[in-house]
Design a protein around this motif. Structure first.
Motif, PDB file in Angstrom:
ATOM      1  N   LYS A  12      71.986 -55.631 -75.825  1.00 24.43           N
ATOM      2  CA  LYS A  12      71.384 -56.644 -74.956  1.00 24.43           C
ATOM      3  C   LYS A  12      70.807 -57.799 -75.793  1.00 24.43           C
ATOM      4  O   LYS A  12      70.729 -57.722 -77.021  1.00 24.43           O
ATOM      5  N   TYR A  52      75.031 -55.385 -62.627  1.00 23.77           N
ATOM      6  CA  TYR A  52      73.833 -54.659 -62.181  1.00 23.77           C
ATOM      7  C   TYR A  52      73.769 -54.529 -60.661  1.00 23.77           C
ATOM      8  O   TYR A  52      72.684 -54.406 -60.105  1.00 23.77           O
ATOM      9  N   HIS A  55      71.494 -52.192 -58.765  1.00 20.62           N
ATOM     10  CA  HIS A  55      70.040 -52.414 -58.802  1.00 20.62           C
ATOM     11  C   HIS A  55      69.588 -53.581 -57.925  1.00 20.62           C
ATOM     12  O   HIS A  55      68.391 -53.906 -57.914  1.00 20.62           O
ATOM     13  N   PHE A  60      62.530 -54.918 -60.107  1.00 19.02           N
ATOM     14  CA  PHE A  60      62.787 -55.429 -61.453  1.00 19.02           C
ATOM     15  C   PHE A  60      64.089 -56.208 -61.560  1.00 19.02           C
ATOM     16  O   PHE A  60      64.402 -56.745 -62.626  1.00 19.02           O
ATOM     17  N   LEU A  64      65.555 -58.515 -64.630  1.00 21.07           N
ATOM     18  CA  LEU A  64      66.674 -57.914 -65.358  1.00 21.07           C
ATOM     19  C   LEU A  64      67.813 -58.931 -65.522  1.00 21.07           C
ATOM     20  O   LEU A  64      68.370 -59.088 -66.620  1.00 21.07           O
ATOM     21  N   ARG A  88      74.954 -42.247 -73.960  1.00 27.54           N
ATOM     22  CA  ARG A  88      73.667 -42.248 -73.248  1.00 27.54           C
ATOM     23  C   ARG A  88      72.620 -41.467 -74.046  1.00 27.54           C
ATOM     24  O   ARG A  88      71.456 -41.863 -74.130  1.00 27.54           O
ATOM     25  N   THR A  94      65.737 -44.460 -70.512  1.00 26.42           N
ATOM     26  CA  THR A  94      65.641 -45.870 -70.107  1.00 26.42           C
ATOM     27  C   THR A  94      64.366 -46.528 -70.630  1.00 26.42           C
ATOM     28  O   THR A  94      64.397 -47.654 -71.119  1.00 26.42           O
ATOM     29  N   ARG A 105      66.624 -46.337 -78.444  1.00 23.79           N
ATOM     30  CA  ARG A 105      65.438 -46.851 -77.742  1.00 23.79           C
ATOM     31  C   ARG A 105      64.159 -46.234 -78.288  1.00 23.79           C
ATOM     32  O   ARG A 105      63.130 -46.912 -78.389  1.00 23.79           O
ATOM     33  N   ILE A 112      60.391 -51.080 -71.390  1.00 29.28           N
ATOM     34  CA  ILE A 112      61.553 -50.794 -70.532  1.00 29.28           C
ATOM     35  C   ILE A 112      62.383 -52.046 -70.266  1.00 29.28           C
ATOM     36  O   ILE A 112      63.603 -51.975 -70.107  1.00 29.28           O
ATOM     37  N   ASN A 115      64.965 -52.845 -73.675  1.00 34.01           N
ATOM     38  CA  ASN A 115      65.390 -51.529 -74.171  1.00 34.01           C
ATOM     39  C   ASN A 115      66.738 -51.549 -74.899  1.00 34.01           C
ATOM     40  O   ASN A 115      67.380 -50.515 -75.085  1.00 34.01           O
TER      41      ASN A 115
HETATM   42  P1  DAT Z   1      69.746 -47.381 -67.965  1.00 34.12           P
HETATM   43  O1  DAT Z   1      69.855 -48.713 -68.675  1.00 34.12           O
HETATM   44  O2  DAT Z   1      69.049 -46.349 -68.813  1.00 34.12           O
HETATM   45  O3  DAT Z   1      71.050 -46.902 -67.397  1.00 34.12           O
HETATM   46  P2  DAT Z   1      69.033 -48.081 -65.237  1.00 34.12           P
HETATM   47  O4  DAT Z   1      70.506 -48.206 -64.978  1.00 34.12           O
HETATM   48  O5  DAT Z   1      68.253 -47.222 -64.328  1.00 34.12           O
HETATM   49  O6  DAT Z   1      68.751 -47.605 -66.731  1.00 34.12           O
HETATM   50  O7  DAT Z   1      68.382 -49.531 -65.202  1.00 34.12           O
HETATM   51  C1  DAT Z   1      69.066 -50.647 -65.732  1.00 34.12           C
HETATM   52  C2  DAT Z   1      68.089 -51.470 -66.528  1.00 34.12           C
HETATM   53  O8  DAT Z   1      67.103 -52.000 -65.657  1.00 34.12           O
HETATM   54  C3  DAT Z   1      67.301 -50.676 -67.573  1.00 34.12           C
HETATM   55  O9  DAT Z   1      68.016 -50.568 -68.783  1.00 34.12           O
HETATM   56  C4  DAT Z   1      66.056 -51.495 -67.710  1.00 34.12           C
HETATM   57  C5  DAT Z   1      65.840 -52.040 -66.309  1.00 34.12           C
HETATM   58  N1  DAT Z   1      64.912 -51.186 -65.553  1.00 34.12           N
HETATM   59  C6  DAT Z   1      65.190 -49.987 -64.986  1.00 34.12           C
HETATM   60  N2  DAT Z   1      64.104 -49.480 -64.384  1.00 34.12           N
HETATM   61  C7  DAT Z   1      63.118 -50.397 -64.578  1.00 34.12           C
HETATM   62  C8  DAT Z   1      61.761 -50.472 -64.199  1.00 34.12           C
HETATM   63  N3  DAT Z   1      61.182 -49.505 -63.498  1.00 34.12           N
HETATM   64  N4  DAT Z   1      61.053 -51.562 -64.586  1.00 34.12           N
HETATM   65  C9  DAT Z   1      61.616 -52.552 -65.305  1.00 34.12           C
HETATM   66  N5  DAT Z   1      62.910 -52.545 -65.685  1.00 34.12           N
HETATM   67  C10 DAT Z   1      63.651 -51.480 -65.332  1.00 34.12           C
END
Ligand code: DAT
Ligand code: MG
Length: 152
Positions: A12, A52, A55, A60, A64, A88, A94, A105, A112, A115
């Motif tokens: 990233k 993404y 999400h 967030f 993000l 992973r 995360t 990480r 977070i 990361n």
């Molecule tokens: P990962 O990157 O471990 O697969 P994820 O897919 O759940 O995690 O989330 C994607 C990204 O979003 C993660 O790398 C960082 C951000 N993120 C996730 N949960 C968050 C939170 N609670 N607050 C802030 N950023 C978050």
């Protein structure tokens, strides 16, 4: 081998800005994983939204997208036995404060929202995400001469 998978890794913007591209790729290489695609690119908002999409609507999400589009990322297609799970595990949890030491990480991150690395979380996500970042002509299938010393 049936359990050989290809997965998407993103280093990233924080990883690129902090000069950790080599460190992170080195960890994946030393693990025994093989690079089959690699590029530096600037993610635009449309690509960020697609990458993404799971999400969308989370609190967030705007931050993000802002973060992932803020500066270049390094994208890698990483191949190996069980590479989705192994990547992973190499990345760690995360939230860096919960990530084990020995993980990217856990060793290199604090926050977070910073990361360092992305790895696809399922075969379906890997297949989809690889098509977002790589054309089929950008993935290189090659034989590694040390393969027999890495996997049975
Ligand atoms: P990962 O990157 O471990 O697969 P994820 O897919 O759940 O995690 O989330 C994607 C990204 O979003 C993660 O790398 C960082 C951000 N993120 C996730 N949960 C968050 C939170 N609670 N607050 C802030 N950023 C978050
Ligand atoms: Mg994820």
């Amino acid at each position: 081998m049936a359990d050989v998978q290809t997965t998407l890794v993103l280093i990233k913007p924080d990883g690129v800005q902090r000069g950790l591209v080599g460190e992170i790729i080195g960890r994946l290489e030393r693990r025994g994983l093989k690079i089959v695609g690699m590029k530096l690119l600037q993610i635009d908002e449309a690509l960020a939204n697609r990458h993404y999409e799971a999400h969308v609507g989370k609190p967030f999400f705007p931050g993000l997208v802002q973060f992932i589009t803020s500066s270049p990322v390094a994208a890698l297609a990483i191949q190996g036995k069980n590479s989705i799970e192994v990547v992973r595990q190499t990345m760690g949890a995360t939230d860096p404060k919960a990530a084990g030491s020995g993980t990217v990480r856990g060793d290199l991150g604090l926050d977070i929202g910073r990361n360092l690395v992305h790895g696809s979380d399922s075969p379906e996500a890997a297949a989809h995400e690889l098509t977002l970042f790589f054309g089929s002509d950008e993935l290189v299938e090659w034989e590694r001469s040390v393969e027999a010393w890495i996997t049975e």
